[in-house]
Design an enzyme around this catalytic site. Structure first.
Site, PDB file in Angstrom:
ATOM      1  NE  ARG A  44       4.783  57.297  -6.506  1.00 31.77           N
ATOM      2  CZ  ARG A  44       5.604  58.321  -6.445  1.00 31.77           C
ATOM      3  NH1 ARG A  44       6.048  59.629  -7.955  1.00 31.77           N
ATOM      4  NH2 ARG A  44       6.441  58.827  -5.872  1.00 31.77           N
ATOM      5  CG  LEU A  71       4.472  60.340  -0.276  1.00 33.28           C
ATOM      6  CD1 LEU A  71       4.848  58.234   0.023  1.00 33.28           C
ATOM      7  CD2 LEU A  71       4.876  61.285   0.669  1.00 33.28           C
ATOM      8  CB  ALA A  91       5.009  55.096   5.639  1.00 36.45           C
ATOM      9  CE  LYS A 175       7.220  51.721   8.854  1.00 39.31           C
ATOM     10  NZ  LYS A 175       6.658  51.995   7.898  1.00 39.31           N
ATOM     11  N   PRO A 198       2.055  49.322  15.349  1.00 39.28           N
ATOM     12  CG  PRO A 198       1.094  49.443  13.048  1.00 39.28           C
ATOM     13  CD  PRO A 198       1.812  50.032  14.196  1.00 39.28           C
ATOM     14  CG  LEU A 200      -0.111  40.395  12.873  1.00 33.05           C
ATOM     15  CD1 LEU A 200       0.609  39.923  12.080  1.00 33.05           C
ATOM     16  CD2 LEU A 200      -0.405  39.072  13.755  1.00 33.05           C
ATOM     17  CB  SER A 213       3.009  42.400   5.939  1.00 33.75           C
ATOM     18  OG  SER A 213       2.275  43.566   5.641  1.00 33.75           O
TER      19      SER A 213
END
Length: 230
Positions: A44, A71, A91, A175, A198, A200, A213
């Site tokens: 950005r 975006l 994303a 998603k 994916p 993990l 995460s």
């Protein structure tokens, strides 16, 4: 399959990885440079010293250009995608605690992805788009009993998620919508699309900032809380 980075020796293949400040995106930028590809990425604000530092460091590995793009700004990825053979779209991180996931998470995610894919159409050179989704787009659904097999025909149960408003339901729903919107657009425009889901991800990445995460996974390995890991 992707062609060799140098092709037949006449031209270096070029890949675009939008939003290069992310965990997966930064790892992709590094891997592609190591494989001999020329890489374009976006921020950005390319003048942001913190978010740009790891990309500046990666320029030592090969040709890496950083473009300004948002975006939510239609057409802002045109320059970054122009001339590219491949586009890898991961994303940006999702706000798991958004008060209005539909408006604050899902709609912006789909809009941003289609913004990038429209730039791919205008470029006319992109051979394949690789979208990083999540196993959450496949496996988040009520299952009873044992022996369930989930495959390419399986989708998270959007009706179940939105009606029950389970914890962080906006993530799997976003998603699903992201994948379906990308698939429909790719089919309409004749774009070769591959979606990776994916379950993990662990390992080192050049990004200057890791996201929740990742810290949660590290805390399981280290025995420390995610805040202590950070």
């Amino acid at each position: 399959d992707m062609e060799p980075a140098a092709g037949d020796g006449t031209r270096r293949k070029t890949a675009c990885v939008p939003c290069g400040y992310g965990y997966i995106a930064s790892a992709l930028v590094k891997l592609l440079l190591e494989k001999g590809y020329a890489v374009k990425t976006t921020l950005r604000n390319p003048d942001d010293v913190v978010k740009n530092k790891h990309l500046k460091d990666l320029q030592a590995l090969g040709p890496l250009e950083v473009f300004r793009a948002n975006l939510d700004e239609e057409g802002s990825f045109d320059d970054a995608v122009a001339g590219c053979d491949y586009v890898f779209f991961d994303a940006p991180p999702v706000n798991l605690h958004a008060e209005n996931p539909e408006k604050d998470v899902i709609e912006p995610a789909v809009h941003g992805l289609l913004n990038v894919m429209r730039s791919c159409v205008r470029a006319g050179t992109v051979k394949r788009v690789v979208l990083t989704s999540s196993a959450a787009a496949v496996s988040t659904l009520p299952l009873e009993g044992e022996g369930h097999v989930l495959d390419e025909e399986s989708w998270a149960d959007v009706e179940f998620l939105t009606s029950g408003k389970t914890h962080a339901w906006g993530f799997p729903v976003s998603k699903v919508h992201l994948e379906k919107a990308a698939s429909a657009f790719a089919l309409e425009k004749g774009i070769s699309l591959v979606t990776v889901c994916p379950g993990l991800m662990v390992g080192a990445a050049p990004a200057a900032k890791v996201h929740p995460s990742t810290l949660d996974v590290l805390s399981l390995l280290s025995g420390e809380s995610s805040t202590e890991t950070n």
